[in-house]
Design a protein around this motif. Structure first.
Motif, PDB file in Angstrom:
ATOM      1  N   HIS A 135      -7.741   1.933   1.103  1.00 24.92           N
ATOM      2  CA  HIS A 135      -6.583   2.133   0.226  1.00 24.92           C
ATOM      3  C   HIS A 135      -6.422   0.963  -0.739  1.00 24.92           C
ATOM      4  O   HIS A 135      -6.666  -0.187  -0.384  1.00 24.92           O
ATOM      5  N   ASP A 136      -5.947   1.273  -1.930  1.00 25.36           N
ATOM      6  CA  ASP A 136      -5.588   0.234  -2.881  1.00 25.36           C
ATOM      7  C   ASP A 136      -4.219  -0.334  -2.534  1.00 25.36           C
ATOM      8  O   ASP A 136      -3.370   0.351  -1.966  1.00 25.36           O
TER       9      ASP A 136
ATOM     10  N   GLY B 124      -8.211  -3.846  -7.421  1.00 25.29           N
ATOM     11  CA  GLY B 124      -9.628  -3.568  -7.227  1.00 25.29           C
ATOM     12  C   GLY B 124     -10.402  -3.543  -8.534  1.00 25.29           C
ATOM     13  O   GLY B 124     -11.502  -4.094  -8.628  1.00 25.29           O
ATOM     14  N   GLU B 125      -9.839  -2.900  -9.541  1.00 24.29           N
ATOM     15  CA  GLU B 125     -10.491  -2.862 -10.853  1.00 24.29           C
ATOM     16  C   GLU B 125     -10.625  -4.262 -11.433  1.00 24.29           C
ATOM     17  O   GLU B 125     -11.656  -4.606 -12.012  1.00 24.29           O
TER      18      GLU B 125
ATOM     19  N   CYS C 297       0.871  -1.169   0.000  1.00 21.77           N
ATOM     20  CA  CYS C 297       0.000   0.000   0.000  1.00 21.77           C
ATOM     21  C   CYS C 297       0.909   1.221   0.000  1.00 21.77           C
ATOM     22  O   CYS C 297       1.649   1.435   0.967  1.00 21.77           O
ATOM     23  N   PRO C 298       0.861   2.017  -1.045  1.00 23.24           N
ATOM     24  CA  PRO C 298       1.733   3.191  -1.095  1.00 23.24           C
ATOM     25  C   PRO C 298       1.375   4.251  -0.049  1.00 23.24           C
ATOM     26  O   PRO C 298       2.221   5.059   0.323  1.00 23.24           O
ATOM     27  N   GLU C 299       0.153   4.225   0.453  1.00 23.00           N
ATOM     28  CA  GLU C 299      -0.262   5.225   1.434  1.00 23.00           C
ATOM     29  C   GLU C 299       0.125   4.837   2.861  1.00 23.00           C
ATOM     30  O   GLU C 299       0.362   5.711   3.687  1.00 23.00           O
TER      31      GLU C 299
ATOM     32  N   TYR D 236      -5.203  -7.518  -0.169  1.00 29.22           N
ATOM     33  CA  TYR D 236      -5.908  -6.373  -0.741  1.00 29.22           C
ATOM     34  C   TYR D 236      -7.303  -6.237  -0.119  1.00 29.22           C
ATOM     35  O   TYR D 236      -7.704  -5.148   0.291  1.00 29.22           O
ATOM     36  N   ARG D 237      -8.049  -7.340  -0.088  1.00 23.80           N
ATOM     37  CA  ARG D 237      -9.423  -7.293   0.425  1.00 23.80           C
ATOM     38  C   ARG D 237      -9.457  -6.807   1.874  1.00 23.80           C
ATOM     39  O   ARG D 237     -10.269  -5.949   2.221  1.00 23.80           O
ATOM     40  N   ARG D 238      -8.602  -7.365   2.720  1.00 24.31           N
ATOM     41  CA  ARG D 238      -8.561  -6.947   4.135  1.00 24.31           C
ATOM     42  C   ARG D 238      -8.143  -5.485   4.259  1.00 24.31           C
ATOM     43  O   ARG D 238      -8.765  -4.717   4.983  1.00 24.31           O
ATOM     44  N   HIS D 239      -7.090  -5.126   3.574  1.00 27.86           N
ATOM     45  CA  HIS D 239      -6.553  -3.780   3.688  1.00 27.86           C
ATOM     46  C   HIS D 239      -7.547  -2.734   3.176  1.00 27.86           C
ATOM     47  O   HIS D 239      -7.745  -1.699   3.805  1.00 27.86           O
ATOM     48  N   TYR D 240      -8.193  -3.035   2.059  1.00 28.80           N
ATOM     49  CA  TYR D 240      -9.159  -2.094   1.493  1.00 28.80           C
ATOM     50  C   TYR D 240     -10.369  -1.924   2.419  1.00 28.80           C
ATOM     51  O   TYR D 240     -10.865  -0.812   2.604  1.00 28.80           O
TER      52      TYR D 240
END
Length: 119
Positions: A41-42, A93-94, A13-15, A32-36
């Protein structure tokens, strides 16, 4: 150099400056799913070592899966699909959103959870 430093799949995650290094491509999708869900954040692939990725020429999701499915006996791991689509400019995500859309129209099937095949 540790095994994690050599992991074939790395996403971050860049953020948040948090990352995951793993041997399993689908773990990147779960990360990704957990973090989003928690941050909104992507997460982006930093590295994905996929043998057949350079042979995939299409940017179309269904075509990508079609081209990859010969390499995988029980469906293409969703993490591999996301990594290849990332190389073609789509975020994780896309890609997941597009997978859902194409599945709902009958263009893809899931022979097992988080593994895909194309009709």
């Amino acid at each position: 150099m540790s095994t994690q430093d050599q992991a074939p799949y790395v996403a971050a995650c860049p953020e948040c400056d948090v990352d995951l290094r793993t041997e399993t491509p689908n773990e990147i999708v779960e990360f990704y799913r957990r973090h989003y869900r928690v941050t909104g954040h992507d997460v982006e692939f930093e590295r994905a070592q996929i043998d057949a990725a350079e042979d995939v020429t299409s940017d179309d999701l269904k075509d990508v899966i079609w081209e990859l499915q010969e390499q995988y006996e029980n469906g293409v791991p969703i993490g591999v699909v996301a990594a290849v689509m990332s190389d073609h400019g789509s975020s994780i995500g896309e890609t997941l959103d597009e997978i859902h859309d194409v599945r709902m129209t009958g263009g893809l099937y899931e022979p097992q959870d988080d593994y895909l095949g194309a009709f």
